[in-house]
Scaffold this motif. Sequence first.
Motif, mmCIF file in Angstrom:
data_model
loop_
_atom_site.group_PDB
_atom_site.id
_atom_site.type_symbol
_atom_site.label_atom_id
_atom_site.label_comp_id
_atom_site.label_asym_id
_atom_site.label_seq_id
_atom_site.Cartn_x
_atom_site.Cartn_y
_atom_site.Cartn_z
ATOM 1 N N THR A 149 0.848 -1.189 0.000
ATOM 2 C CA THR A 149 0.000 0.000 0.000
ATOM 3 C C THR A 149 0.888 1.244 0.000
ATOM 4 O O THR A 149 2.106 1.154 0.162
ATOM 5 C CB THR A 149 -0.928 0.033 1.233
ATOM 6 O OG1 THR A 149 -0.131 0.144 2.416
ATOM 7 C CG2 THR A 149 -1.784 -1.212 1.322
ATOM 8 N N ILE A 150 0.259 2.413 -0.190
ATOM 9 C CA ILE A 150 0.971 3.684 -0.162
ATOM 10 C C ILE A 150 0.474 4.480 1.036
ATOM 11 O O ILE A 150 -0.732 4.565 1.280
ATOM 12 C CB ILE A 150 0.756 4.470 -1.466
ATOM 13 C CG1 ILE A 150 1.338 3.679 -2.648
ATOM 14 C CG2 ILE A 150 1.392 5.854 -1.405
ATOM 15 C CD1 ILE A 150 1.088 4.312 -4.012
ATOM 16 N N GLN A 151 1.407 5.052 1.773
ATOM 17 C CA GLN A 151 1.068 5.778 2.984
ATOM 18 C C GLN A 151 0.105 6.929 2.686
ATOM 19 O O GLN A 151 0.121 7.518 1.609
ATOM 20 C CB GLN A 151 2.351 6.311 3.628
ATOM 21 C CG GLN A 151 2.292 6.429 5.135
ATOM 22 C CD GLN A 151 3.666 6.744 5.719
ATOM 23 O OE1 GLN A 151 4.345 7.632 5.243
ATOM 24 N NE2 GLN A 151 4.044 6.019 6.768
ATOM 25 N N THR A 152 -0.726 7.274 3.670
ATOM 26 C CA THR A 152 -1.847 8.196 3.474
ATOM 27 C C THR A 152 -1.446 9.520 2.830
ATOM 28 O O THR A 152 -2.040 9.933 1.828
ATOM 29 C CB THR A 152 -2.551 8.464 4.819
ATOM 30 O OG1 THR A 152 -3.169 7.252 5.256
ATOM 31 C CG2 THR A 152 -3.619 9.535 4.677
ATOM 32 N N ASN A 153 -0.467 10.210 3.376
ATOM 33 C CA ASN A 153 -0.113 11.536 2.866
ATOM 34 C C ASN A 153 0.305 11.491 1.400
ATOM 35 O O ASN A 153 -0.108 12.319 0.583
ATOM 36 C CB ASN A 153 1.011 12.139 3.714
ATOM 37 C CG ASN A 153 1.247 13.606 3.411
ATOM 38 O OD1 ASN A 153 0.318 14.400 3.367
ATOM 39 N ND2 ASN A 153 2.497 13.959 3.173
ATOM 40 N N ASP A 154 1.112 10.484 1.052
ATOM 41 C CA ASP A 154 1.562 10.356 -0.340
ATOM 42 C C ASP A 154 0.422 9.925 -1.253
ATOM 43 O O ASP A 154 0.312 10.390 -2.392
ATOM 44 C CB ASP A 154 2.709 9.351 -0.429
ATOM 45 C CG ASP A 154 3.961 9.837 0.294
ATOM 46 O OD1 ASP A 154 4.192 11.058 0.299
ATOM 47 O OD2 ASP A 154 4.689 9.005 0.851
ATOM 48 N N ALA A 155 -0.424 9.029 -0.769
ATOM 49 C CA ALA A 155 -1.565 8.575 -1.580
ATOM 50 C C ALA A 155 -2.500 9.730 -1.907
ATOM 51 O O ALA A 155 -2.989 9.857 -3.040
ATOM 52 C CB ALA A 155 -2.315 7.461 -0.847
ATOM 53 N N LEU A 156 -2.763 10.584 -0.918
ATOM 54 C CA LEU A 156 -3.645 11.734 -1.148
ATOM 55 C C LEU A 156 -3.039 12.712 -2.145
ATOM 56 O O LEU A 156 -3.745 13.250 -3.014
ATOM 57 C CB LEU A 156 -3.942 12.434 0.176
ATOM 58 C CG LEU A 156 -4.864 11.676 1.146
ATOM 59 C CD1 LEU A 156 -4.871 12.352 2.507
ATOM 60 C CD2 LEU A 156 -6.287 11.581 0.580
#
Length: 488
Positions: free
Chosen positions: A248-255
């Motif tokens: 998965t991709i961490q929240t801040n980077d995904a957003l």
Amino acid sequence: MLKLVITIIIQLLLLCSISLAQQEQDIIHGSPPGAKPQRISGAEGFPPLPLPVVPLRRTEQKRPPQPLALISKIKYVTGEGWRGHISDVKQMLDWASPQLGISYTNNEVILDQFSFDANAIPIIYFTGHKKIVFTDEQKKKIYKYLVDGGTILGNACCGNTVFTESFRKEFENILPQRSFQIISSSHPIYSSFFKVEKINYIRSGQTKSSETPRLEGVNLGCRLAVILSTADLSSGWDNVPVPTARETIQTNDALKIGANIVAYVLAFHKVGKNLAKESVYETNDKSSGGEFTFAQVVHNGDWDPHPGAITQFLKKLGATTMSNVQYNRISVHLTKDDLTNHPFIYMTGHTDFQFSQTDAAKLTKYLYNGGFLLVNCCCGSSEFDLAFRRELKKIFPNNDLTELPPTHPVFNSFYTIDQVEYTQKASQSRAGNKEPYLEGIMAKDYAMVLYSKYGMAWDQQIRPYTKTYQPEDSIKLGINSIVYALSH
């Protein structure tokens, strides 16, 4: 004894059936689902972008305007396995909209009920853990949606490989002349709003930080039309960690990536349809006094990003020069075709490519025997620019591309060109300098290779985020290059 054997067999069959049932069980993440998918077409409620402002009649009850749907999340299988993270798109848009200064929402649509109207819904989104299989009729509709300027976004929930492999396979069937490639770190998808250079991946619950992003994509024309994330973006969008997820991709980077995708799609939405057009131009006047063949080199990169641009350029060339010449365009393979039939050859692309030893040897012989090569770095792509300079060393190991001075004949072979207009991104690298910039490999006083690191927009479409000449100057430089090549 027989009874014991029968009992064991029955128990094994029961265990197998339970295991299969568990495998078939839909995996969804997040809070319980809300309303069921809408059985409506994606175009029923929303006019094309940009949106006209229609005043309410006096007799109407005034209500706050409702946000328009930007993304349709598609139900492509029965059950709930298509959902992945339930609130992923909503959470991402709720976060991205104030950042971008927009107001959009999403909806959920059953695949066979979707209208595939790219003007109404610019992005359709597939996610989940299930295998994707389209019918022939669905493939036709998806292809038209892409050609009309729509964008497909695929996200492998939890990094699921079944979804990833089937998504790639189906879209390579829909676009057989195109293939998925890793999107270069210099691509505007990583800088359309936020500058995303490194991101944090989470694998089996462990964070691996500061890695280069590796979205995959397929281009149509000069536009990224299909985007695939093999690492899960939705877990970050929904902020619901899944410890057992493959990747998965961490929240801040995904957003940030989600916001960039939205910004990129909206920027290209108006020109998307024109960038996908493919047409062939040949003059029909058989009484023409001669023939000019526009021979385009096939290489192992994105060798033909926008054939419609060349079509429009050849029409403009014929109309402008008023030459008694018949024009046609063909593709040539360096290894197997006879280049001596073509005094002029052309090359372009967006992505990395390589010449084989045979390619380089044939091109060397062609150029030293009087051939001419015009190279256009499509959209000013830094990836293609680096590749071309590297591969040119296979042909000219002791020569470098050199900037042509303003007095070079190419700048007055037809038009007199001493000043040009660049796109905003190109202007930043030129620091206000408005002189045309072309490079060449010289043979005495003659340029046998002519290279433009700034893209020539021959279709007169201004592409967002690109380093190009403005359309009018692109046409002039192209015409001058052809006239120069044929007169030397």
